[in-house]
Design a protein around this motif. Structure first.
Motif, PDB file in Angstrom:
ATOM      1  N   GLN A  23      -2.463   5.942  -8.114  1.00 38.30           N
ATOM      2  CA  GLN A  23      -1.597   4.889  -7.033  1.00 38.30           C
ATOM      3  C   GLN A  23      -1.144   3.537  -7.573  1.00 38.30           C
ATOM      4  N   VAL A  43      -1.422   1.552   4.605  1.00 38.02           N
ATOM      5  CA  VAL A  43      -0.352   1.039   4.278  1.00 38.02           C
ATOM      6  C   VAL A  43       1.191   0.885   3.794  1.00 38.02           C
ATOM      7  N   HIS A  44       1.472   1.995   2.544  1.00 37.40           N
ATOM      8  CA  HIS A  44       2.525   2.193   3.163  1.00 37.40           C
ATOM      9  C   HIS A  44       3.382   3.988   3.049  1.00 37.40           C
ATOM     10  N   CYS A  61      -1.008   6.907   2.612  1.00 34.84           N
ATOM     11  CA  CYS A  61      -1.385   5.817   2.411  1.00 34.84           C
ATOM     12  C   CYS A  61      -0.627   4.905   3.925  1.00 34.84           C
ATOM     13  N   MET A  81       4.279   6.675   0.662  1.00 38.21           N
ATOM     14  CA  MET A  81       3.279   7.171  -0.254  1.00 38.21           C
ATOM     15  C   MET A  81       3.070   8.720   0.198  1.00 38.21           C
ATOM     16  N   LEU A 115      -3.914  -3.305  -1.639  1.00 40.43           N
ATOM     17  CA  LEU A 115      -4.327  -2.373  -0.721  1.00 40.43           C
ATOM     18  C   LEU A 115      -3.781  -1.483  -0.808  1.00 40.43           C
ATOM     19  N   HIS A 116      -4.355  -0.202  -1.183  1.00 39.69           N
ATOM     20  CA  HIS A 116      -3.857   1.529  -0.690  1.00 39.69           C
ATOM     21  C   HIS A 116      -4.720   1.731  -0.137  1.00 39.69           C
ATOM     22  N   ASN A 117      -4.952   2.834   0.550  1.00 39.26           N
ATOM     23  CA  ASN A 117      -5.467   4.220   1.483  1.00 39.26           C
ATOM     24  C   ASN A 117      -5.249   5.332   0.897  1.00 39.26           C
TER      25      ASN A 117
HETATM   26 CU   LIG Z   1      -0.564   2.620  -0.334  1.00 42.27          CU
END
Ligand SMILES: [Cu+2]
Length: 193
Positions: free
Chosen positions: A61, A128-129, A126, A132, A88-90
């Motif tokens: 990522q 958070v985003h 993700c 994505m 941070l990513h998920n």
């Molecule tokens: Cu992310």
């Protein structure tokens, strides 16, 4: 090794080489910009199982993008998700074929893993985003390929035989067809949105 043994081995080798070929061809995904990132794979072969690979696959990522965008793996493969960004990513998937996994969130330089157990076209997101998106397509056989930008693909070393070959693309409807492999074999797929 004795001369006889050596000749036997060479003969066997030649025989084995003659009994496999690649499946090559082109995927045309109508109505989309290009036919890159289609996954072409040989469907489950009755009576045949394949050992899960020990090596992990890696998906990065980076700059808020899953790299690669589409990855194909053999069932049983563990994919490590690395966060290369300073945020941070998920990673989670809404798809039941991969248990709707959710790996939580983690910082730059760390990775989390998920093992894809069975045939599945998993969307990766993700939390958070929301922009994505990535995909992991799990093939039940080790005979698979991801198409290049022009839609071309080559699946190497497929043993001669009759198979169902499936094609999947992020934007087009999946399809399949019967393909009989006898040495190098051509196969073309036309799919649409
Ligand atoms: Cu992310």
């Amino acid at each position: 090794m004795s001369k006889t043994l050596l000749l036997t081995a060479l003969g066997l080798g030649a025989a084995l080489c003659a009994q496999a070929g690649d499946i090559h061809g082109k995927v045309t995904c109508k109505g989309v910009r290009d036919s890159a990132d289609a996954v072409v794979y040989v469907a489950a072969i009755p009576g045949k199982t394949f050992a899960a690979p020990a090596a992990h696959a890696k998906m990065d990522q980076k700059n808020l993008v899953f790299i690669p965008h589409v990855m194909a793996v053999l069932a049983g493969t563990t994919v490590d998700y690395l966060n290369s960004d300073a945020v941070l990513h998920n990673v989670f998937s809404p798809d039941a074929c991969c248990d709707k996994f959710n790996l939580g969130t983690w910082p730059q330089g760390q990775s989390k893993s998920y093992t894809f157990k069975k045939e599945c076209a998993a969307t990766l997101l993700c939390k958070v985003h929301p922009e994505m998106e990535g995909f992991v397509v799990t093939s039940p056989t080790p005979y698979f390929a991801v198409t290049k930008a022009d839609g071309s693909f080559t699946i190497p070393n497929v043993p001669d035989g009759a198979y169902t070959v499936k094609v999947w693309h992020p934007k087009c409807k999946p399809s399949q067809k019967a393909v009989t492999v006898a040495g190098a074999t051509a196969a073309a797929f036309e799919i649409a949105k």
